[in-house]
Motif scaffolding. Structure first.
Motif, PDB file in Angstrom:
ATOM      1  N   LEU A  29       0.779  -1.125  -0.212  1.00 18.22           N
ATOM      2  CA  LEU A  29      -0.122   0.055   0.005  1.00 18.22           C
ATOM      3  C   LEU A  29       0.950   1.327  -0.186  1.00 18.22           C
ATOM      4  O   LEU A  29       0.265   2.292  -0.234  1.00 18.22           O
ATOM      5  CB  LEU A  29      -0.865   0.106   1.213  1.00 18.22           C
ATOM      6  N   ARG A  30       1.955   1.116   0.251  1.00 15.23           N
ATOM      7  CA  ARG A  30       2.889   2.310   0.507  1.00 15.23           C
ATOM      8  C   ARG A  30       3.075   3.182  -0.994  1.00 15.23           C
ATOM      9  O   ARG A  30       3.228   2.580  -2.075  1.00 15.23           O
ATOM     10  CB  ARG A  30       4.366   2.002   0.631  1.00 15.23           C
ATOM     11  N   PRO A  31       3.094   4.356  -0.958  1.00 15.04           N
ATOM     12  CA  PRO A  31       3.178   5.152  -2.029  1.00 15.04           C
ATOM     13  C   PRO A  31       4.747   5.117  -2.746  1.00 15.04           C
ATOM     14  O   PRO A  31       5.707   4.947  -1.669  1.00 15.04           O
ATOM     15  CB  PRO A  31       2.896   6.482  -1.884  1.00 15.04           C
ATOM     16  N   LYS A  32       4.855   4.999  -3.859  1.00 13.99           N
ATOM     17  CA  LYS A  32       6.399   4.956  -4.356  1.00 13.99           C
ATOM     18  C   LYS A  32       7.127   6.436  -4.553  1.00 13.99           C
ATOM     19  O   LYS A  32       8.118   6.400  -4.767  1.00 13.99           O
ATOM     20  CB  LYS A  32       6.275   4.335  -5.576  1.00 13.99           C
ATOM     21  N   ASN A  33       6.124   7.465  -4.714  1.00 10.70           N
ATOM     22  CA  ASN A  33       7.061   8.651  -4.829  1.00 10.70           C
ATOM     23  C   ASN A  33       6.330   9.839  -4.030  1.00 10.70           C
ATOM     24  O   ASN A  33       5.067   9.644  -3.356  1.00 10.70           O
ATOM     25  CB  ASN A  33       6.809   9.251  -6.312  1.00 10.70           C
ATOM     26  N   LEU A  34       6.749  10.900  -3.955  1.00  8.15           N
ATOM     27  CA  LEU A  34       6.358  12.042  -3.283  1.00  8.15           C
ATOM     28  C   LEU A  34       5.002  12.583  -3.745  1.00  8.15           C
ATOM     29  O   LEU A  34       4.240  13.190  -2.680  1.00  8.15           O
ATOM     30  CB  LEU A  34       7.362  13.226  -2.954  1.00  8.15           C
ATOM     31  N   GLY A  71       3.860   5.086  12.908  1.00 13.33           N
ATOM     32  CA  GLY A  71       2.714   4.734  11.971  1.00 13.33           C
ATOM     33  C   GLY A  71       2.223   6.090  11.107  1.00 13.33           C
ATOM     34  O   GLY A  71       1.368   6.122  10.517  1.00 13.33           O
ATOM     35  N   LEU A  72       3.235   7.205  11.165  1.00 12.54           N
ATOM     36  CA  LEU A  72       2.773   8.497  10.369  1.00 12.54           C
ATOM     37  C   LEU A  72       3.553   8.427   9.002  1.00 12.54           C
ATOM     38  O   LEU A  72       3.238   9.291   8.072  1.00 12.54           O
ATOM     39  CB  LEU A  72       3.298   9.706  10.902  1.00 12.54           C
ATOM     40  N   GLY A  73       4.371   7.498   8.695  1.00 17.61           N
ATOM     41  CA  GLY A  73       5.054   7.444   7.366  1.00 17.61           C
ATOM     42  C   GLY A  73       6.642   7.617   7.219  1.00 17.61           C
ATOM     43  O   GLY A  73       7.064   8.181   6.141  1.00 17.61           O
ATOM     44  N   LYS A  74       7.386   7.651   8.346  1.00 14.69           N
ATOM     45  CA  LYS A  74       8.637   7.764   8.361  1.00 14.69           C
ATOM     46  C   LYS A  74       9.353   6.762   7.468  1.00 14.69           C
ATOM     47  O   LYS A  74      10.388   7.117   6.406  1.00 14.69           O
ATOM     48  CB  LYS A  74       9.409   7.678   9.779  1.00 14.69           C
ATOM     49  N   MET A  79      11.825   5.022   1.940  1.00 15.61           N
ATOM     50  CA  MET A  79      11.859   4.512   0.789  1.00 15.61           C
ATOM     51  C   MET A  79      11.613   5.404  -0.661  1.00 15.61           C
ATOM     52  O   MET A  79      12.197   5.202  -1.651  1.00 15.61           O
ATOM     53  CB  MET A  79      10.637   3.425   0.620  1.00 15.61           C
ATOM     54  N   ILE A  80      10.869   6.583  -0.168  1.00 16.52           N
ATOM     55  CA  ILE A  80      10.572   7.375  -1.446  1.00 16.52           C
ATOM     56  C   ILE A  80      12.051   8.216  -1.707  1.00 16.52           C
ATOM     57  O   ILE A  80      12.085   8.559  -2.910  1.00 16.52           O
ATOM     58  CB  ILE A  80       9.629   8.336  -0.936  1.00 16.52           C
ATOM     59  N   ILE A  81      12.675   8.528  -0.584  1.00 18.86           N
ATOM     60  CA  ILE A  81      14.080   9.349  -0.823  1.00 18.86           C
ATOM     61  C   ILE A  81      14.898   8.552  -1.857  1.00 18.86           C
ATOM     62  O   ILE A  81      15.421   8.773  -2.567  1.00 18.86           O
ATOM     63  CB  ILE A  81      14.685   9.509   0.475  1.00 18.86           C
ATOM     64  N   ALA A  82      14.869   6.946  -1.461  1.00 18.57           N
ATOM     65  CA  ALA A  82      15.701   6.486  -2.156  1.00 18.57           C
ATOM     66  C   ALA A  82      15.238   6.226  -3.861  1.00 18.57           C
ATOM     67  O   ALA A  82      15.984   6.259  -4.855  1.00 18.57           O
ATOM     68  CB  ALA A  82      15.941   4.871  -1.654  1.00 18.57           C
TER      69      ALA A  82
END
Length: 379
Positions: A29-34, A71-74, A79-82
């Motif tokens: 479910l995690r987004p892949k980009n900002l 739980g807020l997305g750290k 992962m998005i930074i990478a």
């Protein structure tokens, strides 16, 4: 119910910490980009600028520190930074690095431009922290060979890398370590509207049919935390599957969450037990943490770390120099009337923030009758 890290122990469905099942589902479910990341507008804008500037310079991004409740997305942002830097990601955690040699092994195997994510970085050992200072600033570490007077320091150059540190307790990080991060972002709790956007995206990925009222119902019980929102959405999905419901509405969502004992305010069984004990057994308090924990049949640490933060944030529980106290909001939420004498005794500085783990209530002693009194702390 979700399980926590301890074998055989049940974790509340509204616990902000994740278990292996949660992490497996969250990965999908995690987004892949900002652009796909919902909420945290300020941190997103600032981080986007940092990453874009690094790409234009053709250099690795500055080290990033992400702080805030669990739980807020750290981890998602790491992962998005990478991904945004088109760099590989190495994941470790502070508790796993208990010796300088553990950190040296990780750092020496990094590749050029790699992103190293250290979760709960404040729990790293002090020798490892001191090694990290030089690694972050000069991309170099000194490997100590031998012991005593014959020990020799062998310098080891490291490729440029980006460290992303995550912490739920930024105050425990030493100043020299905080100062070496080029960007620090603090994640805030989500609004109900932002959580609805998170739930809409998750429902689409899970191929669920949910109407707007149901999204609002789930978001309102999610404590401002995306991880909890996604977990509750999965419980609603299970309820709908078992009951043969195709389109989930507010009534279905409410019935499902009521079954899991998550009420309209997001309070679960433990939260309500704490408030009920405070009010019915101690007339609203004040009462010491240990006595309160015994009254609800839980460990003091569980009450302090699982139930208390949200109850304080919602204004239902206060920490005073004499112990915990139930506020008028707590009485109202449980459908009880606060007696006039209790209201009159309510301290004005009810929500004064006390040092964590060092508040006056931690110096309370309990006599054999279970009544909490001040302990003599002289000397």
């Amino acid at each position: 119910m979700a399980r926590d890290g301890a074998a055989g122990e049940e974790a509340p469905v509204v616990s902000p910490t994740g278990d292996p099942e949660d992490r497996a589902v969250e990965a999908a479910l995690r987004p892949k980009n900002l652009d796909d990341f919902v909420g945290q507008q300020r941190v997103r804008r600032q981080l986007s600028l940092v990453l874009e500037a690094s790409r234009l310079r053709g250099r690795t991004a500055d080290h990033v520190l992400l702080s805030g409740p669990p739980g807020l997305g750290k981890t998602t942002l790491a992962m998005i930074i990478a991904a945004e830097m088109n760099a590989p990601l190495r994941i470790s955690s502070g508790p796993a690095i208990q010796h300088a040699g553990d950190l040296a092994a990780i750092l020496s195997s990094l590749t050029d431009g790699e992103v190293l994510f250290l979760d709960e970085i404040h729990r790293m050992s002090r020798p490892a922290e001191e090694m990290l200072y030089m690694a972050m600033e000069d991309f170099r570490v000194d490997i100590i060979v031998g012991k005593g007077p014959g020990a020799t320091a062998i310098p080891l150059d490291l490729p440029p890398f980006t460290l992303v540190g995550a912490t739920t307790r930024a105050g425990l990080l030493p100043g020299p370590l905080r100062d070496r991060f080029g960007f620090t972002g603090h994640l805030e709790f989500y609004s109900t509207e932002e959580l609805e956007l998170v739930l809409r995206r998750s429902a689409m990925l899970m191929d669920m049919k949910v109407n707007s009222a149901a999204f609002s119902e789930v978001a309102g019980r999610s404590r401002g935390t995306p991880r909890i929102a996604n977990r509750l959405l999965r419980r609603v999905r299970d309820w709908a599957l078992v009951h043969g419901v195709d389109l989930i509405d507010a009534r279905c969502a409410g019935a499902a969450l009521d079954m899991y004992e998550v009420d309209a305010k997001g309070l679960d069984r433990l939260d309500r037990a704490v408030l009920t004990a405070l009010i019915t057994k101690f007339n609203g308090g004040p009462v010491g943490l240990s006595t309160l924990a015994i009254a609800v049949g839980e460990e003091p640490e569980t009450v302090e770390t699982v139930a208390e933060p949200y109850l304080v944030r919602e204004g239902m529980l206060g920490r005073t120099p004499r112990g915990r106290i139930a506020t008028r909001a707590a009485w109202d939420h449980l459908g009880l009337v606060m007696p006039a004498n209790v209201a009159a005794a309510m301290p004005e500085d009810l929500f004064t923030v006390l040092p964590e783990g060092n508040g006056p209530e931690d110096n309370l002693a309990e006599d054999n009758s279970g009544i909490t009194e001040w302990a003599n702390t002289e000397g």
